[in-house]
Design a protein around this motif. Structure first.
Motif, short mmCIF file in Angstrom:
data_model
loop_
_atom_site.label_atom_id
_atom_site.label_comp_id
_atom_site.label_asym_id
_atom_site.label_seq_id
_atom_site.Cartn_x
_atom_site.Cartn_y
_atom_site.Cartn_z
N LYS A 181 0.82 -1.21 0.00
CA LYS A 181 0.00 0.00 0.00
C LYS A 181 0.86 1.26 0.00
N VAL A 182 1.95 1.25 0.76
CA VAL A 182 2.85 2.41 0.77
C VAL A 182 3.49 2.59 -0.60
N ALA A 183 3.92 1.49 -1.22
CA ALA A 183 4.56 1.58 -2.54
C ALA A 183 3.60 2.14 -3.59
N ALA A 184 2.29 1.91 -3.39
CA ALA A 184 1.29 2.36 -4.37
C ALA A 184 0.88 3.82 -4.15
N PHE A 185 1.36 4.47 -3.08
CA PHE A 185 1.00 5.86 -2.79
C PHE A 185 1.75 6.79 -3.76
N LYS A 186 1.02 7.58 -4.52
CA LYS A 186 1.64 8.44 -5.53
C LYS A 186 1.30 9.91 -5.36
N ASP A 187 0.65 10.29 -4.26
CA ASP A 187 0.24 11.69 -4.10
C ASP A 187 1.42 12.63 -3.87
N ALA A 188 2.50 12.10 -3.31
CA ALA A 188 3.68 12.92 -3.03
C ALA A 188 4.89 12.00 -2.84
N PRO A 189 6.11 12.50 -3.11
CA PRO A 189 7.32 11.72 -2.83
C PRO A 189 7.42 11.44 -1.32
N LEU A 190 7.97 10.29 -0.97
CA LEU A 190 8.06 9.88 0.43
C LEU A 190 9.52 9.82 0.87
N PHE A 191 9.75 10.16 2.16
CA PHE A 191 11.11 10.24 2.69
C PHE A 191 11.22 9.49 4.02
N GLN A 192 12.46 9.27 4.43
CA GLN A 192 12.78 8.75 5.76
C GLN A 192 14.08 9.41 6.21
N PRO A 193 14.30 9.52 7.53
CA PRO A 193 15.56 10.07 8.02
C PRO A 193 16.73 9.18 7.58
N GLN A 194 17.84 9.83 7.27
CA GLN A 194 19.03 9.06 6.91
C GLN A 194 19.57 8.31 8.13
N ALA A 195 19.39 8.90 9.32
CA ALA A 195 19.88 8.28 10.56
C ALA A 195 18.89 8.53 11.69
N LEU A 196 18.87 7.60 12.65
CA LEU A 196 18.00 7.66 13.82
C LEU A 196 18.82 7.39 15.07
N PRO A 197 18.28 7.78 16.23
CA PRO A 197 18.98 7.43 17.47
C PRO A 197 19.31 5.94 17.52
N THR A 198 20.43 5.61 18.09
CA THR A 198 20.91 4.24 18.16
C THR A 198 19.88 3.32 18.79
N GLY A 199 19.59 2.20 18.14
CA GLY A 199 18.65 1.21 18.66
C GLY A 199 17.23 1.37 18.17
N TRP A 200 16.89 2.52 17.57
CA TRP A 200 15.53 2.71 17.09
C TRP A 200 15.30 1.92 15.81
N VAL A 201 14.07 1.43 15.64
CA VAL A 201 13.75 0.60 14.49
C VAL A 201 12.42 1.03 13.88
N LEU A 202 12.18 0.58 12.65
CA LEU A 202 10.90 0.79 12.00
C LEU A 202 9.86 -0.11 12.67
N THR A 203 8.77 0.47 13.13
CA THR A 203 7.75 -0.32 13.82
C THR A 203 6.42 -0.36 13.09
N GLY A 204 6.23 0.51 12.10
CA GLY A 204 4.97 0.48 11.37
C GLY A 204 5.00 1.41 10.17
N ALA A 205 4.20 1.07 9.17
CA ALA A 205 4.05 1.93 7.99
C ALA A 205 2.70 1.60 7.37
N SER A 206 1.90 2.63 7.11
CA SER A 206 0.57 2.40 6.57
C SER A 206 0.11 3.62 5.79
N VAL A 207 -0.95 3.42 5.01
CA VAL A 207 -1.58 4.51 4.27
C VAL A 207 -2.92 4.82 4.95
N LEU A 208 -3.09 6.08 5.32
CA LEU A 208 -4.34 6.52 5.94
C LEU A 208 -5.25 7.09 4.86
N SER A 209 -6.51 6.68 4.90
CA SER A 209 -7.47 7.20 3.93
C SER A 209 -7.85 8.63 4.29
N ALA A 210 -8.48 9.33 3.37
CA ALA A 210 -8.81 10.73 3.58
C ALA A 210 -9.70 10.94 4.81
#
Length: 447
Positions: A306-335
């Motif tokens: 669903k995230v890959a299919a989102f085309k309304d705007a370019p998507l970003f992520q931080p290049q670096a995060l505090p040590t030990g932090w991980v990705l815990t979720g990603a979703s598309v919210l409807s209008a």
């Protein structure tokens, strides 16, 4: 002379019966005339008076003063509340499978300590094989979604869809019972609302019946009994009991323990859950298996497709995060799920080792959807080449800035200065590639 405890046999000879008749003459019973025999019955017997019939009448009259009903009819005393519970538990153990249909009602406070609440209602159908297996489908209406849950010997699987018919197209997520309160990756205290799916598993009914305490019969009618009791949450729900402050059971069962209906109510200060099941088909053959490996989504909180299919705007992520932090979720919210009434992508990062600190939630949407006006009380926010506004309240930092055609909104327990450092370097979103560790920032640094 015959005694009151002697039994009369249909095989006794006429002579013996006549002798007994003489010992209990009808005329010796005050107020009772000699009984008359229907001529049709006499004709069938081949004589005008049947000695056996007369003897029975005489014995009844002599011993009970003429009250035949008292001797012929014996009404058993109805079982007590503890006995009914014991019989119901034994019945479930002896008939360890059943079908069920019912309703679940969840009332939850809008926020901790709030006086207002929201109510959710679901219809539930399923089967159970005690003690370890169950499958239920909960629906919230024709267009409000459906949820399927399977429990197999300590493992719990769920899948959700917009409708009951669409469930077959979705993959299951395996939910760890001891991690339910922290599905986003952040460990926390047990949460009754998030535990509702596990607590409603019908295969627990045997434990629930055994955990009932101080039972009271509240009604009886024609062999159907209704018993209300408190529940020991630890006995009924084991490791899930931490989210429960009060638990009660209402049981409807027949005198022999046949379970017809159960209503379980679970409460704490933030939620109230009522689970009502009507039970049937006890003892029928039931097959419940765990989903196969290719039916299970290993990362259910990360909606890659669903995230890959989102085309309304370019998507970003931080290049670096505090040590030990991980990705815990990603979703598309409807209008209709957003304040801007536009589709958005939500990406969550956090520290899985801390239950109190360490989170970063990023919302991304088309620049044309967001209001660029800084709200009262905010201040300017600068993160590398990006400009926007920021505010802090009770340990949370909220920021919004523009990155090309994308509005980025951020919520975190990092301080404004730390958040500026993290968001200064953005790269294209890649859910399969973890941000680098950012030295100098770690859990709890915003305190």
């Amino acid at each position: 002379m015959a005694t009151a405890t002697e039994e009369l046999s249909h095989d006794a000879s006429d002579a013996e019966l006549e002798k007994l008749f003489e010992e209990f003459p009808v005329s010796g019973v005050p107020g009772h005339p000699r009984p008359q025999v229907d001529p049709a019955i006499a004709a069938m017997k081949g004589r005008a008076l049947t000695p056996f019939t007369v003897v029975l009448w005489v014995v009844v009259a002599a011993l009970l003063g003429g009250s035949a009903a008292a001797l012929i009819t014996h009404k058993a005393k109805p079982p007590s509340a503890p006995k009914l519970l014991a019989r119901a538990a034994a019945f479930v153990k002896a008939h360890p499978s059943a079908a069920l249909s019912g309703d679940m009602r969840i009332e939850a406070a809008d926020s901790p300590g709030s006086s207002s609440s929201a109510v959710f209602r679901f219809h539930v159908d399923g089967v159970a094989k005690m003690p370890g297996r169950a499958r239920i489908i909960a629906t919230a209406g024709e267009s409000d979604g459906a949820d399927e849950a399977i429990t197999v010997d300590g493992r719990h699987f769920e899948r959700q869809a917009d409708s009951k018919d669409a469930l077959a197209k979705e993959k299951y997520a395996e939910i760890k019972p001891d991690d339910t309160a922290g599905r986003t990756g952040v460990v926390g205290q047990r949460n009754l609302l998030e535990d509702a799916d596990l607590l409603s598993a019908p295969n627990r009914i045997g434990d629930v019946l055994s955990a009932a305490e101080t039972p009271v019969v509240v009604s009886r009618a024609k062999g159907v009994n209704v018993v209300k009791a408190s529940l020991s949450a630890s006995k009924a729900y084991g490791s899930l009991a931490g989210s429960i402050k009060e638990a009660t059971l209402t049981l409807t069962a027949l005198n022999d323990g046949t379970v017809q209906r159960t209503v379980v109510n679970l409460k704490n200060s933030e939620a109230n859950i009522t689970i009502e099941y009507q039970w049937s088909k006890w003892g029928d053959s039931v097959v419940i298996e765990a989903p196969s490996a290719n039916e299970i989504d290993a990362t259910p909180d990360i909606e890659e497709e669903k995230v890959a299919a989102f085309k309304d705007a370019p998507l970003f992520q931080p290049q670096a995060l505090p040590t030990g932090w991980v990705l815990t979720g990603a979703s598309v919210l409807s209008a209709d799920e957003t304040a801007e009434n536009c589709p958005e992508v939500e990406v969550d990062y956090g520290d899985p080792s801390s239950q109190d600190t360490g989170y970063l939630t990023i919302y991304q949407l088309a620049a044309t959807c967001a209001d660029p006006t800084a709200p009262p009380g905010s201040s300017a926010f600068v993160a590398g080449p990006y400009r926007g506004f920021v505010s802090s309240d009770q340990g949370e930092t909220d920021a919004q800035f523009l990155a090309g055609r994308t509005v980025v909104q951020v919520q975190s327990d990092l301080s404004p200065a730390q958040l500026s450092q993290v968001m200064a370097h953005l790269v294209p979103l890649n859910l399969a590639k973890a941000p680098l560790p950012l030295s100098g920032l770690g859990t709890g640094t915003s305190a």
